[in-house]
Design a protein around this motif. Structure first.
Motif, PDB file in Angstrom:
ATOM      1  N   PHE A  52      48.039  82.893  90.801  1.00  0.00           N
ATOM      2  CA  PHE A  52      49.121  82.824  90.000  1.00  0.00           C
ATOM      3  C   PHE A  52      50.292  83.775  90.495  1.00  0.00           C
ATOM      4  O   PHE A  52      51.342  83.355  90.376  1.00  0.00           O
ATOM      5  CB  PHE A  52      48.763  83.013  88.912  1.00  0.00           C
ATOM      6  CG  PHE A  52      49.896  83.028  87.762  1.00  0.00           C
ATOM      7  CD1 PHE A  52      50.295  84.477  87.142  1.00  0.00           C
ATOM      8  CD2 PHE A  52      50.787  82.020  87.488  1.00  0.00           C
ATOM      9  CE1 PHE A  52      51.351  84.570  86.130  1.00  0.00           C
ATOM     10  CE2 PHE A  52      51.677  82.132  86.541  1.00  0.00           C
ATOM     11  CZ  PHE A  52      52.179  83.391  85.989  1.00  0.00           C
ATOM     12  N   VAL A 109      55.729  76.239  84.758  1.00  0.00           N
ATOM     13  CA  VAL A 109      54.401  76.586  84.366  1.00  0.00           C
ATOM     14  C   VAL A 109      54.082  75.719  83.209  1.00  0.00           C
ATOM     15  O   VAL A 109      54.898  75.352  82.412  1.00  0.00           O
ATOM     16  CB  VAL A 109      54.329  78.086  84.033  1.00  0.00           C
ATOM     17  CG1 VAL A 109      54.490  78.948  85.315  1.00  0.00           C
ATOM     18  CG2 VAL A 109      55.584  78.451  83.065  1.00  0.00           C
ATOM     19  N   VAL A 156      50.514  76.914  87.256  1.00  0.00           N
ATOM     20  CA  VAL A 156      51.771  76.761  88.104  1.00  0.00           C
ATOM     21  C   VAL A 156      51.629  75.068  88.403  1.00  0.00           C
ATOM     22  O   VAL A 156      50.534  74.752  88.661  1.00  0.00           O
ATOM     23  CB  VAL A 156      51.437  77.580  89.515  1.00  0.00           C
ATOM     24  CG1 VAL A 156      52.645  77.093  90.447  1.00  0.00           C
ATOM     25  CG2 VAL A 156      51.623  78.978  89.059  1.00  0.00           C
TER      26      VAL A 156
END
Length: 290
Positions: A16, A125, A142
């Motif tokens: 991430f 997101v 994501v």
């Protein structure tokens, strides 16, 4: 697959963190909107009739669903750019689902036309509220969509391309055929296999049938099990602009539609992977545009 190990958490968080610079870079290098572009801000509310569970369980006879959204959009002659946020409670009341049912999504991106080529790109997101509240984030948060088209020639209304997204479940690439035309009967847009849209002259009426689907990163209530929820459907909606909007008063658009073949996939801590068909449901919508 559910994974509760420490190494999986470290690897997911690292992924991430690596993805965030990529998202920032894509925003920086994106082509800027053209001059004299129009901008608008919108608020959206959509509410579905309850879904029936595919099996008769006394603990869960129906599933309720609604959506709240807001966003900012900038539209030019050859490009558009927008930022969108939506919150969607999906109240699953059976078993022990590995999420808390409150789905949040924030995306940015747009469309750009250059000669024979057209690019559609969005990134952002998406995850459950407990993930953002406690900042316990893993890499499935994501998300994005990407499609690239090329017109057959300079005068053709037809473009061929390829697109990748979660509309049909896990992320996959599919060939796309796009056709767009305007005449005295309105504006037509066909993007096979994901979209058919018609707007009346003056954009008073709009009819839209599209394939919707996305992925939300999830955590169980104890924030120990990292997984994902996938939601897909065919959505048809007819909208009508009942007020044009003047000054500080917004334009008001109402709609009625149906979600068909709605499916949800998630990890249930009692039974494993749940892949359910929720069936069909009608919905109503209200949108305000400034």
């Amino acid at each position: 697959m559910v994974n509760t190990g420490r190494w999986y958490r470290i690897r997911s968080l690292a992924g991430f963190r690596l993805a965030l610079p990529a998202l920032f870079l894509s925003a920086v290098i994106a082509p800027p909107p053209v001059a004299q572009a129009s901008t608008n801000v919108y608020l959206l509310y959509r509410h579905w009739q309850p879904y029936d569970w595919p099996v008769n369980l006394p603990s869960a006879n129906e599933l309720t669903r609604s959506q709240r959204g807001l966003g900012w959009q900038k539209q030019g002659a050859a490009s558009s750019f927008g930022i969108d946020y939506d919150y969607q409670p999906l109240r699953i009341r059976t078993g022990d689902p590995a999420h808390n049912g409150h789905l949040h999504r924030l995306t940015f991106g747009g469309e750009w036309q250059h000669q024979l080529y057209r690019l559609e790109a969005r990134a952002g997101v998406a995850g459950t509220s407990n993930m953002f509240k406690y900042q316990d984030i893993h890499s499935d948060v994501v998300n994005g969509r990407l499609a690239l088209f090329r017109a057959l020639d300079e005068t053709s209304d037809v473009s061929l391309g390829i697109g990748g997204d979660h509309r049909f479940g896990s992320f996959r690439w599919l060939p796309r055929v796009r056709w767009q035309q305007s005449d005295e009967h309105g504006q037509w847009l066909v993007d096979l296999p994901v979209l058919l849209q018609w707007q009346s002259p003056g954009q008073l009426w709009e009819f839209r049938t599209e394939r919707n689907g996305d992925r939300w990163a999830t955590l169980d209530k104890a924030r120990e099990v990292e997984s994902a929820l996938y939601l897909q459907e065919w959505r048809t909606e007819l909208t009508y602009r009942i007020h044009e909007g003047r000054g500080s008063w917004p334009a008001v658009v109402v709609g009625i539609g149906a979600s068909v073949d709605t499916r949800v996939r998630y990890e249930d801590l009692d039974t494993g992977t749940a892949n359910l068909s929720l069936g069909d449901a009608l919905f109503g919508s209200l949108r305000l545009d400034w």
